[in-house]
Design a protein around this motif. Structure first.
Motif, PDB file in Angstrom:
ATOM      1  N   CYS A 167      39.949  46.919  39.837  1.00 21.36           N
ATOM      2  CA  CYS A 167      41.337  47.064  39.401  1.00 21.36           C
ATOM      3  C   CYS A 167      41.911  45.697  39.045  1.00 21.36           C
ATOM      4  N   VAL A 168      42.556  45.620  37.900  1.00 22.34           N
ATOM      5  CA  VAL A 168      43.132  44.366  37.418  1.00 22.34           C
ATOM      6  C   VAL A 168      44.487  44.652  36.786  1.00 22.34           C
ATOM      7  N   PHE A 169      45.268  43.591  36.572  1.00 24.39           N
ATOM      8  CA  PHE A 169      46.519  43.699  35.828  1.00 24.39           C
ATOM      9  C   PHE A 169      46.529  42.602  34.768  1.00 24.39           C
ATOM     10  N   TRP A 170      47.399  42.763  33.781  1.00 21.13           N
ATOM     11  CA  TRP A 170      47.462  41.830  32.658  1.00 21.13           C
ATOM     12  C   TRP A 170      48.414  40.681  32.991  1.00 21.13           C
ATOM     13  N   ALA A 171      47.851  39.479  33.007  1.00 22.72           N
ATOM     14  CA  ALA A 171      48.639  38.270  33.256  1.00 22.72           C
ATOM     15  C   ALA A 171      48.757  37.478  31.963  1.00 22.72           C
ATOM     16  N   GLU A 172      49.978  37.220  31.538  1.00 18.46           N
ATOM     17  CA  GLU A 172      50.194  36.485  30.297  1.00 18.46           C
ATOM     18  C   GLU A 172      49.844  35.013  30.476  1.00 18.46           C
ATOM     19  N   SER A 173      49.301  34.419  29.427  1.00 17.46           N
ATOM     20  CA  SER A 173      48.985  32.994  29.458  1.00 17.46           C
ATOM     21  C   SER A 173      50.255  32.178  29.269  1.00 17.46           C
ATOM     22  N   ALA A 174      50.176  30.905  29.649  1.00 18.60           N
ATOM     23  CA  ALA A 174      51.354  30.031  29.555  1.00 18.60           C
ATOM     24  C   ALA A 174      51.646  29.607  28.125  1.00 18.60           C
ATOM     25  N   MET A 175      50.748  29.896  27.194  1.00 17.47           N
ATOM     26  CA  MET A 175      50.949  29.473  25.813  1.00 17.47           C
ATOM     27  C   MET A 175      52.020  30.286  25.103  1.00 17.47           C
ATOM     28  N   GLY A 176      52.316  31.496  25.586  1.00 18.70           N
ATOM     29  CA  GLY A 176      53.363  32.313  24.997  1.00 18.70           C
ATOM     30  C   GLY A 176      53.028  32.889  23.635  1.00 18.70           C
ATOM     31  N   ASN A 177      51.739  32.994  23.300  1.00 23.36           N
ATOM     32  CA  ASN A 177      51.332  33.541  21.998  1.00 23.36           C
ATOM     33  C   ASN A 177      50.841  34.974  22.094  1.00 23.36           C
ATOM     34  N   GLY A 178      51.150  35.641  23.193  1.00 25.88           N
ATOM     35  CA  GLY A 178      50.751  37.032  23.346  1.00 25.88           C
ATOM     36  C   GLY A 178      49.391  37.233  23.956  1.00 25.88           C
ATOM     37  N   THR A 179      48.651  36.147  24.246  1.00 29.67           N
ATOM     38  CA  THR A 179      47.336  36.274  24.871  1.00 29.67           C
ATOM     39  C   THR A 179      47.480  36.243  26.389  1.00 29.67           C
ATOM     40  N   GLY A 180      46.404  36.563  27.066  1.00 33.57           N
ATOM     41  CA  GLY A 180      46.411  36.576  28.520  1.00 33.57           C
ATOM     42  C   GLY A 180      45.025  36.850  29.066  1.00 33.57           C
ATOM     43  N   TYR A 181      44.971  37.312  30.291  1.00 28.92           N
ATOM     44  CA  TYR A 181      43.681  37.593  30.923  1.00 28.92           C
ATOM     45  C   TYR A 181      43.890  38.663  31.987  1.00 28.92           C
ATOM     46  N   TRP A 182      42.789  39.275  32.397  1.00 32.45           N
ATOM     47  CA  TRP A 182      42.826  40.299  33.435  1.00 32.45           C
ATOM     48  C   TRP A 182      42.648  39.630  34.793  1.00 32.45           C
ATOM     49  N   SER A 183      43.551  39.919  35.720  1.00 31.92           N
ATOM     50  CA  SER A 183      43.553  39.276  37.030  1.00 31.92           C
ATOM     51  C   SER A 183      43.520  40.329  38.129  1.00 31.92           C
ATOM     52  N   THR A 184      42.898  39.980  39.244  1.00 33.28           N
ATOM     53  CA  THR A 184      42.826  40.884  40.403  1.00 33.28           C
ATOM     54  C   THR A 184      43.841  40.527  41.474  1.00 33.28           C
ATOM     55  N   GLU A 185      44.663  39.537  41.222  1.00 33.32           N
ATOM     56  CA  GLU A 185      45.612  39.074  42.238  1.00 33.32           C
ATOM     57  C   GLU A 185      46.593  40.183  42.594  1.00 33.32           C
ATOM     58  N   GLY A 186      46.678  40.462  43.882  1.00 30.76           N
ATOM     59  CA  GLY A 186      47.610  41.475  44.361  1.00 30.76           C
ATOM     60  C   GLY A 186      47.130  42.900  44.231  1.00 30.76           C
ATOM     61  N   CYS A 187      45.874  43.123  43.830  1.00 34.04           N
ATOM     62  CA  CYS A 187      45.349  44.474  43.640  1.00 34.04           C
ATOM     63  C   CYS A 187      44.070  44.666  44.452  1.00 34.04           C
ATOM     64  N   GLU A 188      43.928  45.829  45.016  1.00 34.15           N
ATOM     65  CA  GLU A 188      42.724  46.219  45.740  1.00 34.15           C
ATOM     66  C   GLU A 188      42.162  47.498  45.129  1.00 34.15           C
ATOM     67  N   THR A 189      40.832  47.635  45.188  1.00 30.69           N
ATOM     68  CA  THR A 189      40.154  48.755  44.534  1.00 30.69           C
ATOM     69  C   THR A 189      39.448  49.613  45.568  1.00 30.69           C
ATOM     70  N   SER A 190      39.563  50.908  45.427  1.00 36.98           N
ATOM     71  CA  SER A 190      38.795  51.869  46.231  1.00 36.98           C
ATOM     72  C   SER A 190      38.324  52.990  45.318  1.00 36.98           C
ATOM     73  N   ASN A 191      37.170  53.553  45.671  1.00 35.73           N
ATOM     74  CA  ASN A 191      36.541  54.599  44.857  1.00 35.73           C
ATOM     75  C   ASN A 191      36.300  55.820  45.721  1.00 35.73           C
ATOM     76  N   THR A 192      36.884  56.938  45.321  1.00 33.91           N
ATOM     77  CA  THR A 192      36.715  58.173  46.091  1.00 33.91           C
ATOM     78  C   THR A 192      35.524  59.003  45.643  1.00 33.91           C
ATOM     79  N   GLY A 193      34.835  58.562  44.602  1.00 40.57           N
ATOM     80  CA  GLY A 193      33.726  59.329  44.053  1.00 40.57           C
ATOM     81  C   GLY A 193      34.050  59.885  42.687  1.00 40.57           C
ATOM     82  N   ASN A 194      35.293  60.329  42.497  1.00 39.47           N
ATOM     83  CA  ASN A 194      35.743  60.842  41.207  1.00 39.47           C
ATOM     84  C   ASN A 194      36.891  60.039  40.615  1.00 39.47           C
ATOM     85  N   GLU A 195      37.517  59.171  41.438  1.00 39.26           N
ATOM     86  CA  GLU A 195      38.677  58.423  40.990  1.00 39.26           C
ATOM     87  C   GLU A 195      38.634  56.985  41.496  1.00 39.26           C
ATOM     88  N   PHE A 196      39.167  56.083  40.695  1.00 39.81           N
ATOM     89  CA  PHE A 196      39.452  54.724  41.130  1.00 39.81           C
ATOM     90  C   PHE A 196      40.915  54.680  41.571  1.00 39.81           C
TER      91      PHE A 196
END
Length: 522
Positions: A167-196
């Motif tokens: 699980c990740v969220f979209w973090a905007e880059s400091a350049m302010g040109n609309g680019t960014g990266y996927w970050s895991t900060e503040g998110c935890e992932t669990s898998n039930t077998g059929n769902e994330f």
């Protein structure tokens, strides 16, 4: 006339503004902005007008901030927001109701920024393929919500299409040109077998990253199959010839190393022969056929025997180097045979009693080959848990340990060769390459060939498995090297038939002579 034209103009302008205010058009309007479109989207999506009660991929509703809420923009996505998050999102507004918006956006609109040198960003940044190309946007109230005590839960349904995700969220880059990266900060992932299930402490754009899978087209798949079958057939022939050569060498000059080569050649012959029989028999035999069960057992046993004798080759070479080439163990070859043949037999018998052998069916997941299957007499695919545990221990963990150990032994050989050549004025010495004579250059070439041959005998090409996940040429390299093992074994046996020439150079010390003799006999 002018009055009519003026009224029509006003009507058209008002209609265009009304169309632009619809929720379905917010994304396209924001993408036209030169700045970061995500901020525009978060602002306008909260004030847009729904065209109807149900919108594809968009769900908007007003909820009581004192109660938790579930929002489902699609049947594959669901969001659970606790009441504490809703109360924080409305800030000091006295109204109890809060507007909640959840929408699904295509991941192609999110442009990745170049990697930053900052350690914190590199630590949380993740790269991979967005699962199903879907990004879930969640917004509540008018304020940004971070560091929640009770995290929100985002559910991505996968129906066992993939096994692992992050699980990740979209973090905007400091350049302010609309680019960014996927970050895991503040998110935890669990898998039930059929769902994330993603548990995150803030509201943003969320997605699930999965490892990219390398797809192979139908033409490449057929080519790789032909290479595998032809290489295994050649290996059967040349391994049989190598076995005869080793037997003749052992009768003429009985040595422990030649005996080990002979055992390894026998195991490798069984491996490639049983592989061909298992592949072709799987198409002709039923799933519960006793012949397929026996072939699966023999193939598994042959694979374990090959890796066992490969490990013993590395162990023997290590003893040659560490014990100054003088191995005086009692019944040394008998003990090695008990390990090389006894361990695979014991494991195969246990697996046979557990009932793991049978017809294995491999389903192609490529879009163009979705209905294509491959069969082999191996481990029964009807017992997935039992098959996964057995397959991981015996065909992943054990071979990985063997390759790792033999790679260390190979590194020790190269280190000793480097020290010897450096001490005798070869490469790496202060005399430099210009003073290296032809004899030393020829010795360097011979040592390189011997190291390459030893690498093949020690099974190091199996370590190329890692490159098969990232590139198609890596799959071809892995297939060629490992399907043609018998051919390389034959070339090595031919090299052993040449009697090593004695070196009368007084500058060569005893250790160099012994190491050269060891490499010639290995």
């Amino acid at each position: 006339m002018w009055i009519t034209f003026f009224l029509v103009t006003i009507f058209c302008f008002s209609m265009s503004q009304a169309v632009a205010d619809y929720c379905e058009n917010v994304l396209q309007e924001c993408l036209k902005r030169p700045t970061a479109w995500t901020r525009c989207y978060e602002d306008k999506i909260m004030s847009c007008k729904p065209r109807g009660r149900f919108m594809a991929g968009i769900r908007q509703l007003k909820v009581d901030s004192l109660q938790e809420v579930d929002v489902s923009p699609t049947h594959e996505h669901r969001v659970h927001i606790p009441s504490s998050a809703l109360q924080r999102s409305r800030g000091n507004v006295p109204e109890v109701e809060v507007l909640v918006m959840a929408s699904v956006i295509n991941s192609s609109h999110f442009k990745l920024s170049p990697r930053s040198k900052g350690r914190q960003i590199q630590f949380h940044r993740r790269e991979g393929t967005v699962f199903r190309g879907s990004v879930l946007s969640v917004k509540a109230g008018t304020l940004s919500v971070n560091n929640l005590q009770q995290p929100i839960k985002l559910i991505f349904r996968h129906d066992k299409e993939v096994e692992n995700g992050t699980c990740v969220f979209w973090a905007e880059s400091a350049m302010g040109n609309g680019t960014g990266y996927w970050s895991t900060e503040g998110c935890e992932t669990s898998n039930t077998g059929n769902e994330f299930i993603c548990s995150c402490n803030h509201l943003s754009f969320f997605a699930v990253l999965v490892n990219p899978q390398l797809s192979v087209s139908k033409s490449h798949s057929e080519t790789l199959s032909y290479i595998t079958y032809i290489g295994s057939a050649l290996s059967v022939v040349f391994t049989f010839i190598s076995l005869i050569i080793y037997i003749c060498l052992h009768r003429r000059r009985p040595e422990k190393t030649t005996n080990l080569h002979m055992q390894l050649a026998g195991a490798m012959l069984c491996l490639h022969l049983s592989f061909l029989l298992s592949c072709f028999s799987a198409w002709l035999l039923n799933e519960d056929s006793p012949v397929c069960l026996v072939l699966g057992l023999i193939l598994h046993w042959s694979l374990l025997a090959t890796f066992s004798w490969t490990a013993l080759e590395g162990f023997h070479l290590y003893l040659l180097l560490s014990r100054v080439f003088n191995i005086t163990f009692r019944k040394y070859l008998l003990k090695l045979s008990l390990v090389g043949w006894g361990f695979p037999t014991l494991v195969a018998v246990i697996c046979a009693i557990s009932g793991v052998y049978g017809k294995y069916t491999l389903h192609m997941r490529d879009a163009k080959l979705s209905n294509t299957t491959a069969h082999i007499c191996w481990m029964n695919s009807e017992f997935p848990k039992k098959h996964l545990i057995t397959s991981f221990i015996t065909t992943v963990a054990f071979p990985s340990l063997v390759v790792l150990f033999n790679a260390c032994v190979m590194g020790l050989v190269v280190f000793k060769l480097w020290g010897i050549r450096r001490g005798s004025g070869g490469f790496g010495s202060n005399t430099g390459w210009k003073k290296t004579n032809k004899n030393k250059g020829w010795n360097l070439w011979k040592d390189s060939v011997k190291v390459l041959g030893l690498s093949l005998v020690l099974g190091l090409p199996w370590g190329l498995t890692s490159i098969t996940y990232v590139s198609l040429p890596g799959i071809y390299v892995f297939t060629i090297f490992n399907s043609c093992q018998g051919v390389f074994m034959f070339l090595w046996s031919l090299a052993l038939t040449r009697k090593p020439q004695s070196n009368n150079n007084s500058s060569t010390d005893t250790c160099q002579k012994k190491l050269t003799t060891s490499l010639n006999n290995s």
